[in-house]
Design a protein around this motif. Structure first.
Motif, PDB file in Angstrom:
ATOM      1  N   GLN A  17      47.335  54.229  37.458  1.00 31.74           N
ATOM      2  CA  GLN A  17      47.581  54.874  36.171  1.00 31.74           C
ATOM      3  C   GLN A  17      48.822  54.313  35.467  1.00 31.74           C
ATOM      4  O   GLN A  17      48.847  54.178  34.250  1.00 31.74           O
ATOM      5  N   TYR A  18      49.856  53.989  36.256  1.00 29.87           N
ATOM      6  CA  TYR A  18      51.116  53.521  35.674  1.00 29.87           C
ATOM      7  C   TYR A  18      51.443  52.073  36.005  1.00 29.87           C
ATOM      8  O   TYR A  18      52.450  51.545  35.535  1.00 29.87           O
ATOM      9  N   LEU A  19      50.609  51.441  36.809  1.00 26.86           N
ATOM     10  CA  LEU A  19      50.930  50.110  37.310  1.00 26.86           C
ATOM     11  C   LEU A  19      51.105  49.069  36.209  1.00 26.86           C
ATOM     12  O   LEU A  19      52.010  48.236  36.255  1.00 26.86           O
ATOM     13  N   LYS A  20      50.233  49.101  35.193  1.00 27.30           N
ATOM     14  CA  LYS A  20      50.353  48.148  34.086  1.00 27.30           C
ATOM     15  C   LYS A  20      51.698  48.279  33.392  1.00 27.30           C
ATOM     16  O   LYS A  20      52.340  47.271  33.052  1.00 27.30           O
ATOM     17  N   ASN A  21      52.115  49.521  33.158  1.00 22.94           N
ATOM     18  CA  ASN A  21      53.413  49.746  32.513  1.00 22.94           C
ATOM     19  C   ASN A  21      54.550  49.172  33.355  1.00 22.94           C
ATOM     20  O   ASN A  21      55.495  48.577  32.816  1.00 22.94           O
ATOM     21  N   SER A  22      54.458  49.356  34.671  1.00 23.92           N
ATOM     22  CA  SER A  22      55.499  48.849  35.566  1.00 23.92           C
ATOM     23  C   SER A  22      55.558  47.326  35.523  1.00 23.92           C
ATOM     24  O   SER A  22      56.635  46.732  35.375  1.00 23.92           O
ATOM     25  N   ILE A  23      54.401  46.690  35.638  1.00 19.24           N
ATOM     26  CA  ILE A  23      54.341  45.225  35.637  1.00 19.24           C
ATOM     27  C   ILE A  23      54.838  44.659  34.308  1.00 19.24           C
ATOM     28  O   ILE A  23      55.653  43.733  34.267  1.00 19.24           O
ATOM     29  N   GLU A  24      54.343  45.200  33.211  1.00 21.72           N
ATOM     30  CA  GLU A  24      54.723  44.678  31.893  1.00 21.72           C
ATOM     31  C   GLU A  24      56.191  44.916  31.597  1.00 21.72           C
ATOM     32  O   GLU A  24      56.840  44.092  30.948  1.00 21.72           O
ATOM     33  N   SER A  25      56.733  46.026  32.074  1.00 22.25           N
ATOM     34  CA  SER A  25      58.165  46.281  31.842  1.00 22.25           C
ATOM     35  C   SER A  25      59.017  45.262  32.584  1.00 22.25           C
ATOM     36  O   SER A  25      60.097  44.889  32.123  1.00 22.25           O
ATOM     37  N   ALA A  26      58.524  44.804  33.737  1.00 20.89           N
ATOM     38  CA  ALA A  26      59.239  43.753  34.475  1.00 20.89           C
ATOM     39  C   ALA A  26      59.095  42.405  33.767  1.00 20.89           C
ATOM     40  O   ALA A  26      60.061  41.651  33.626  1.00 20.89           O
ATOM     41  N   ASP A  96      57.233  53.715  38.242  1.00 22.16           N
ATOM     42  CA  ASP A  96      58.468  53.480  37.484  1.00 22.16           C
ATOM     43  C   ASP A  96      58.222  52.433  36.410  1.00 22.16           C
ATOM     44  O   ASP A  96      57.279  51.644  36.489  1.00 22.16           O
ATOM     45  N   GLN A  97      59.110  52.401  35.425  1.00 18.96           N
ATOM     46  CA  GLN A  97      59.080  51.321  34.452  1.00 18.96           C
ATOM     47  C   GLN A  97      60.467  51.119  33.856  1.00 18.96           C
ATOM     48  O   GLN A  97      61.264  52.058  33.757  1.00 18.96           O
ATOM     49  N   LEU A  98      60.763  49.876  33.495  1.00 18.35           N
ATOM     50  CA  LEU A  98      62.008  49.566  32.801  1.00 18.35           C
ATOM     51  C   LEU A  98      61.788  49.766  31.319  1.00 18.35           C
ATOM     52  O   LEU A  98      60.731  49.419  30.784  1.00 18.35           O
ATOM     53  N   ILE A  99      62.773  50.331  30.633  1.00 18.04           N
ATOM     54  CA  ILE A  99      62.631  50.588  29.198  1.00 18.04           C
ATOM     55  C   ILE A  99      63.679  49.845  28.378  1.00 18.04           C
ATOM     56  O   ILE A  99      63.758  50.018  27.165  1.00 18.04           O
ATOM     57  N   ASP A 100      64.480  49.023  29.052  1.00 17.76           N
ATOM     58  CA  ASP A 100      65.485  48.200  28.378  1.00 17.76           C
ATOM     59  C   ASP A 100      65.232  46.750  28.781  1.00 17.76           C
ATOM     60  O   ASP A 100      65.444  46.368  29.934  1.00 17.76           O
ATOM     61  N   ASN A 101      64.769  45.942  27.844  1.00 15.12           N
ATOM     62  CA  ASN A 101      64.383  44.561  28.158  1.00 15.12           C
ATOM     63  C   ASN A 101      65.550  43.648  28.505  1.00 15.12           C
ATOM     64  O   ASN A 101      65.351  42.544  29.015  1.00 15.12           O
ATOM     65  N   THR A 102      66.766  44.104  28.250  1.00 13.87           N
ATOM     66  CA  THR A 102      67.946  43.273  28.551  1.00 13.87           C
ATOM     67  C   THR A 102      68.662  43.726  29.823  1.00 13.87           C
ATOM     68  O   THR A 102      69.711  43.183  30.169  1.00 13.87           O
ATOM     69  N   PHE A 103      68.108  44.706  30.503  1.00 17.54           N
ATOM     70  CA  PHE A 103      68.811  45.288  31.655  1.00 17.54           C
ATOM     71  C   PHE A 103      69.176  44.251  32.714  1.00 17.54           C
ATOM     72  O   PHE A 103      70.331  44.160  33.142  1.00 17.54           O
ATOM     73  N   ILE A 104      68.210  43.449  33.163  1.00 18.97           N
ATOM     74  CA  ILE A 104      68.479  42.498  34.238  1.00 18.97           C
ATOM     75  C   ILE A 104      69.539  41.489  33.821  1.00 18.97           C
ATOM     76  O   ILE A 104      70.483  41.206  34.580  1.00 18.97           O
ATOM     77  N   SER A 105      69.414  40.940  32.620  1.00 19.02           N
ATOM     78  CA  SER A 105      70.392  39.936  32.171  1.00 19.02           C
ATOM     79  C   SER A 105      71.781  40.554  32.038  1.00 19.02           C
ATOM     80  O   SER A 105      72.784  39.931  32.423  1.00 19.02           O
ATOM     81  N   ASP A 106      71.852  41.769  31.510  1.00 20.17           N
ATOM     82  CA  ASP A 106      73.146  42.455  31.393  1.00 20.17           C
ATOM     83  C   ASP A 106      73.736  42.727  32.776  1.00 20.17           C
ATOM     84  O   ASP A 106      74.932  42.516  33.013  1.00 20.17           O
ATOM     85  N   ALA A 107      72.893  43.189  33.692  1.00 21.12           N
ATOM     86  CA  ALA A 107      73.356  43.553  35.033  1.00 21.12           C
ATOM     87  C   ALA A 107      73.856  42.333  35.803  1.00 21.12           C
ATOM     88  O   ALA A 107      74.906  42.389  36.454  1.00 21.12           O
ATOM     89  N   VAL A 108      73.115  41.233  35.731  1.00 19.76           N
ATOM     90  CA  VAL A 108      73.519  40.016  36.451  1.00 19.76           C
ATOM     91  C   VAL A 108      74.848  39.497  35.921  1.00 19.76           C
ATOM     92  O   VAL A 108      75.729  39.098  36.689  1.00 19.76           O
TER      93      VAL A 108
END
Length: 309
Positions: A17-26, A96-108
């Motif tokens: 049910q939520y897998l697509k959202n999780s994958i696409e958010s990544a 789960d899903q990420l809702i901020d597309n810059t999270f990984i780059s900001d975090a690294v």
């Protein structure tokens, strides 16, 4: 310097049910050097077909399917120890899903700028019956660097963390035997042990969303699950008392028990009775006093609400 590799672990079991959202958010993260490890714990739904539609379009996704169901924690452990290659790791469950597309780059970037930090903890929101509930850290700054000791001492009082919004160092995690305990709060047990080895970064921004789907383990605990889960408190306490005074560590342990007791109370209510072995378990874990306080508090709150209706 080459951008460090980030492994986004996506362990899943029957969460189509939520897998697509999780994958696409990544996939929508603007950080390029990522691998998305989908660890399918022998799902019986359409997980494999959903993942197959993505694999042919991007080399970032790596799909691993267990021959039989290992269980949530064993699947976490296998994904981290056998499949992940990144310098940093983020765990994103299938609901789960990420809702901020810059999270990984900001975090690294933040972690690279602060090489002595062990992990970065951002904020989440969660969807409960289609209602969005926001969770923030109670800090004034957007970014704060604090000691892991301060963070653990203030957990659930001043600070919070979420598995899905915490980026951690993979090599450090491997040394600490992450996901070693087959308990509901294995993420908390692992990440708080890691926090106590150095400093952490608090990133006061909502970057992820957890979707409550009615079958989440953390919200559906049996008596056995709820009492076994006390292990995370004991394990963190053992380390904490080497970092601070015995009195402070003990007060922390008792506060954690008080916060966690309602889950045990709910499990007892659901089964409607206790066996002698279960009573023994409560005394063995020294949770009885916290449980009584919790029940009294719940009862008082219900009476207060009725009186003010």
């Amino acid at each position: 310097m080459k951008n460090k590799l980030v492994s986004i672990l996506l362990p899943t079991y029957n969460q189509q049910q939520y897998l697509k959202n999780s994958i696409e958010s990544a996939l929508n993260q603007d950080y390029e050097n990522i691998e998305i490890i989908i660890a399918d714990d022998a799902s019986t739904d359409h997980t494999k077909e959903i993942v197959s539609s993505y694999i042919k379009n991007t080399p970032k996704i790596k799909y691993f399917r267990n021959e039989y169901n290992l269980g949530r924690v064993a699947n976490y452990h296998k994904a981290l120890y056998e499949h992940a290659n990144g310098d940093y790791v983020l765990n994103l469950d299938g609901d789960d899903q990420l809702i901020d597309n810059t999270f990984i780059s900001d975090a690294v970037k933040l972690l690279n700028d602060k090489p002595n930090t062990k992990l970065l903890v951002a904020c989440k929101q969660f969807s409960l019956h289609d209602k969005i509930i926001k969770t923030y850290h109670k800090v004034d700054k957007l970014i704060a660097v604090i000691s892991g000791l301060e963070f653990v001492n203030g957990i659930s009082k001043k600070y919070e963390f979420s598995h899905l919004t915490t980026l951690y160092n993979r090599k450090d995690a491997l040394k600490l035997n992450f996901y070693r305990e087959n308990i509901i709060s294995t993420d908390k047990e692992s990440l708080l042990r890691l926090a106590l080895t150095g400093d952490i970064i608090l990133y006061n921004k909502i970057v992820g969303q957890w979707n409550y789907i009615g079958t989440n383990d953390s919200k559906n605990q049996s008596f056995y699950d709820s009492t076994t889960n006390l292990t995370w408190i004991t394990n963190v306490y053992v380390i904490l008392k080497t970092k601070t005074t015995y009195i402070k560590a003990t007060l922390w342990k008792e506060r954690m028990k008080l916060l966690y007791a309602p889950f045990i109370a709910k499990s007892i209510k659901n089964q409607k009775s206790l066996t002698l072995n279960q009573v023994y378990t409560l005394f063995k874990n020294k949770i009885v006093l916290a449980l009584i306080v919790s029940i009294v508090k719940i009862t008082f709150n219900k009476l207060f609400l009725r009186k003010n209706k």
